[in-house]
Design a protein around this motif. Structure first.
Motif, mmCIF file in Angstrom:
data_model
loop_
_atom_site.group_PDB
_atom_site.id
_atom_site.type_symbol
_atom_site.label_atom_id
_atom_site.label_comp_id
_atom_site.label_asym_id
_atom_site.label_seq_id
_atom_site.Cartn_x
_atom_site.Cartn_y
_atom_site.Cartn_z
ATOM 1 N N LEU A 66 48.897 62.986 -31.533
ATOM 2 C CA LEU A 66 48.599 62.132 -32.679
ATOM 3 C C LEU A 66 49.536 60.933 -32.723
ATOM 4 N N ASN A 67 50.815 61.171 -32.435
ATOM 5 C CA ASN A 67 51.785 60.075 -32.417
ATOM 6 C C ASN A 67 51.451 59.057 -31.342
ATOM 7 N N SER A 68 51.035 59.544 -30.186
ATOM 8 C CA SER A 68 50.675 58.648 -29.085
ATOM 9 C C SER A 68 49.492 57.767 -29.474
ATOM 10 N N ALA A 69 48.494 58.380 -30.133
ATOM 11 C CA ALA A 69 47.326 57.614 -30.577
ATOM 12 C C ALA A 69 47.724 56.604 -31.653
ATOM 13 N N ASN A 70 48.607 57.007 -32.577
ATOM 14 C CA ASN A 70 49.064 56.097 -33.630
ATOM 15 C C ASN A 70 49.854 54.916 -33.064
ATOM 16 N N GLU A 71 50.667 55.228 -32.054
ATOM 17 C CA GLU A 71 51.459 54.162 -31.449
ATOM 18 C C GLU A 71 50.564 53.094 -30.832
ATOM 19 N N THR A 72 49.542 53.521 -30.135
ATOM 20 C CA THR A 72 48.596 52.576 -29.536
ATOM 21 C C THR A 72 47.901 51.752 -30.613
ATOM 22 N N ALA A 73 47.478 52.434 -31.696
ATOM 23 C CA ALA A 73 46.800 51.738 -32.789
ATOM 24 C C ALA A 73 47.723 50.735 -33.464
ATOM 25 N N TYR A 74 48.993 51.104 -33.632
ATOM 26 C CA TYR A 74 49.938 50.192 -34.286
ATOM 27 C C TYR A 74 50.217 48.981 -33.409
ATOM 28 N N ARG A 75 50.431 49.210 -32.109
ATOM 29 C CA ARG A 75 50.728 48.100 -31.204
ATOM 30 C C ARG A 75 49.579 47.099 -31.158
ATOM 31 N N ASN A 76 48.373 47.584 -31.389
ATOM 32 C CA ASN A 76 47.202 46.697 -31.355
ATOM 33 C C ASN A 76 46.841 46.163 -32.744
ATOM 34 N N GLY A 77 47.716 46.397 -33.713
ATOM 35 C CA GLY A 77 47.487 45.856 -35.047
ATOM 36 C C GLY A 77 46.381 46.534 -35.821
ATOM 37 N N VAL A 78 46.049 47.740 -35.491
ATOM 38 C CA VAL A 78 44.954 48.459 -36.164
ATOM 39 C C VAL A 78 45.453 49.161 -37.436
ATOM 40 N N ILE A 79 46.674 49.718 -37.385
ATOM 41 C CA ILE A 79 47.237 50.427 -38.536
ATOM 42 C C ILE A 79 48.636 49.913 -38.834
ATOM 43 N N THR A 80 49.108 50.200 -40.049
ATOM 44 C CA THR A 80 50.466 49.841 -40.433
ATOM 45 C C THR A 80 51.408 51.006 -40.143
ATOM 46 N N VAL A 81 52.712 50.746 -40.306
ATOM 47 C CA VAL A 81 53.695 51.809 -40.114
ATOM 48 C C VAL A 81 53.468 52.935 -41.123
ATOM 49 N N ASN A 82 53.182 52.546 -42.377
ATOM 50 C CA ASN A 82 52.990 53.573 -43.402
ATOM 51 C C ASN A 82 51.728 54.392 -43.164
ATOM 52 N N GLU A 83 50.685 53.755 -42.636
ATOM 53 C CA GLU A 83 49.486 54.519 -42.285
ATOM 54 C C GLU A 83 49.789 55.508 -41.166
ATOM 55 N N TRP A 84 50.604 55.068 -40.248
ATOM 56 C CA TRP A 84 51.053 55.947 -39.158
ATOM 57 C C TRP A 84 51.835 57.133 -39.729
ATOM 58 N N ARG A 85 52.778 56.843 -40.645
ATOM 59 C CA ARG A 85 53.615 57.893 -41.221
ATOM 60 C C ARG A 85 52.793 58.873 -42.063
ATOM 61 N N ARG A 86 51.830 58.342 -42.819
ATOM 62 C CA ARG A 86 50.988 59.242 -43.632
ATOM 63 C C ARG A 86 50.176 60.189 -42.769
ATOM 64 N N SER A 87 49.736 59.730 -41.630
ATOM 65 C CA SER A 87 48.902 60.560 -40.759
ATOM 66 C C SER A 87 49.658 61.753 -40.189
ATOM 67 N N ILE A 88 51.002 61.615 -40.112
ATOM 68 C CA ILE A 88 51.813 62.733 -39.615
ATOM 69 C C ILE A 88 52.610 63.367 -40.755
ATOM 70 N N GLU A 89 52.113 63.170 -41.988
ATOM 71 C CA GLU A 89 52.649 63.810 -43.198
ATOM 72 C C GLU A 89 54.114 63.466 -43.442
ATOM 73 N N MET A 90 54.456 62.178 -43.273
ATOM 74 C CA MET A 90 55.787 61.668 -43.594
ATOM 75 C C MET A 90 55.686 60.713 -44.767
ATOM 76 N N ASP A 91 56.799 60.573 -45.488
ATOM 77 C CA ASP A 91 56.823 59.654 -46.624
ATOM 78 C C ASP A 91 56.731 58.204 -46.148
ATOM 79 N N GLU A 92 56.175 57.359 -47.014
ATOM 80 C CA GLU A 92 56.104 55.931 -46.703
ATOM 81 C C GLU A 92 57.487 55.299 -46.831
ATOM 82 N N ILE A 93 57.664 54.146 -46.210
ATOM 83 C CA ILE A 93 58.931 53.418 -46.303
ATOM 84 C C ILE A 93 58.655 52.028 -46.882
ATOM 85 N N THR A 94 59.677 51.454 -47.476
ATOM 86 C CA THR A 94 59.550 50.106 -48.038
ATOM 87 C C THR A 94 59.330 49.100 -46.916
ATOM 88 N N GLY A 95 58.342 48.243 -47.107
ATOM 89 C CA GLY A 95 58.040 47.237 -46.092
ATOM 90 C C GLY A 95 57.203 47.759 -44.942
#
Length: 430
Positions: free
Chosen positions: A390-419
């Protein structure tokens, strides 16, 4: 299962005295057996502590399932941690010492096996803390499990507006033989099973055993076990010796002493090594064979069906029992995971909450970890592999501007961060 086969049950009732047992129902929850026909009858009353203990001792699936579940709970490692799960055992030395060696006779593992046995059997368990006057549970010199059979609760009769157990319970009373000992409310931790006491009220805070809802299954299994034993021992109903002695007026009846003598001689013959094989008699008798197909009794099938119901009530996978045929290693491994996930771990959280509160831990808490159990190790490996993918897929999506860092963190059940709500800006080429 047995009750549905009316002709078969009638047949069994007719030959019950030859099988060596008979059945009589007294009320809803009492079953009486006569054993081999000569010993006194015993009762199993599932509304009493003595009846529950009888069920545990006489119905082998119950003791087997409870024993396996108790052992499973004892596999948990108890920790004292802070809110970030950092180990605080050194900071909580007194509590840690109790969790290592609760009393002079038991380790914590032994204590928990005993506690779980009582909880599953009686629907509740009492932990007694030997606390010096004026001190708290942390300062206890020992922890003991008390059999609910020996424990009474004296209530004030009020509950709903109270904040402390001392305002609800006057005292606990420990009864062993003729000795009565009063125990203060702050020295007892009372834990109830998930089977709820629907009469729960200010004057009835006790737990309820799961066995109460299994009265018919228990009766059926004990009856089947006795029938199987009787068939193995005496070969069941074999036949009838018919008197053929006659005179000019007809049949000459045998005297009682002669009947008793024939019965005694007959019992000396059989298939066992020390029994005689040829019958010699000076009485003119005929033999009438009683024959039937033992398979029609469906004793083993009935025991299996009733055992499955007991396993369901205790949330114990039937595949883990020895009499479960056709279960593969993979199926048993999965069943063991389900047992921990659906039964053991959820109740371990209740223990953790209860002990955390009882010890009065403020900035720390007790957790029970089953990570070292083999089936849970495999489960965690699978979870780690899935997280990595899941992290590998999120990393690819983030690098291509598909998702934000917080969307990535939510998908792996982590708290959001400021900014973290901005997309990654890819560098333009050229």
């Amino acid at each position: 299962m047995f009750a549905a086969n009316i002709p078969l049950m009638n047949f069994i009732d007719n030959i019950a005295s030859v099988f060596g047992y008979s059945k009589r129902i007294s009320g809803i929850q009492t079953v009486i057996f006569t054993g081999n026909g000569n010993t006194p009858a015993f009762e199993i009353d599932l509304t009493s502590f003595y009846g529950l203990k009888d069920a545990y001792e006489k119905c082998s699936p119950i003791s087997t399932i409870i024993g396996k579940l108790a052992t499973a709970m004892s596999n948990g490692k108890w920790w004292i941690v802070d809110e970030n799960d950092n180990d605080l055992r050194k900071a909580e030395k007194k509590t840690s010492a109790l969790l290592e060696r609760p009393n002079p006779l038991q380790s914590w593992t032994e204590l928990m096996i005993q506690a779980e046995t009582f909880r599953y059997l009686y629907g509740e368990v009492f932990f007694y803390f030997s606390i010096p006057e004026g001190f708290g549970a942390k300062d206890a010199s020992g922890v003991w499990v008390i059999n609910p059979e020996y424990t009474d609760i004296d209530y004030y009769g009020k509950m709903y507006d109270q904040r402390n157990v001392e305002n609800i319970v006057k005292r606990y009373i420990l009864r062993i033989n003729n000795d009565h000992r009063e125990i203060k409310p702050n020295e007892i931790l009372h834990v109830k099973d998930i089977y709820q006491n629907i009469n729960f009220n200010p004057n009835d805070l006790r737990g309820k055993s799961r066995l109460i809802s299994l009265k018919y299954e228990i009766k059926n299994i004990i009856q089947a076990q006795e029938a199987i034993y009787s068939l193995n021992k005496d070969r069941g109903a074999q036949g009838i010796l018919i008197n053929r002695n006659r005179d000019e007026s007809g049949n000459v009846p045998l005297t009682k002493s002669r009947k008793d003598d024939l019965q005694k001689q007959f019992n000396e013959y059989g298939l066992s090594e020390k029994q005689k094989k040829v019958i010699i008699s000076d009485t003119d008798v005929d033999w009438k064979q009683i024959s039937y197909n033992v398979r029609d009794l469906m004793l083993f099938e009935g025991m299996k069906a009733n055992t499955e119901n007991i396993a369901d009530a205790f949330n114990y996978p039937f595949e883990l029992l020895a009499n479960s045929k056709g279960a593969t290693f993979s199926n048993k491994s999965e069943a063991e995971k389900i047992m921990y996930q659906d039964s053991v771990i959820p109740f371990s959280k209740i223990y953790a909450e209860k002990f955390t509160s009882f010890f009065g831990l403020k900035n720390s808490k007790i957790i029970i970890d089953f990570g070292e159990v083999e089936c849970m190790k495999e489960s965690r490996k699978e979870e780690a592999g899935a997280l990595q993918s899941l992290n590998s897929a999120n990393e690819t999506a983030y690098r291509n501007g598909v998702i934000t860092v917080n969307e990535w963190r939510r998908s792996i059940e982590m708290d959001e961060i400021t900014g973290g709500d901005v997309y990654n800006e890819r560098k333009k080429e050229g």
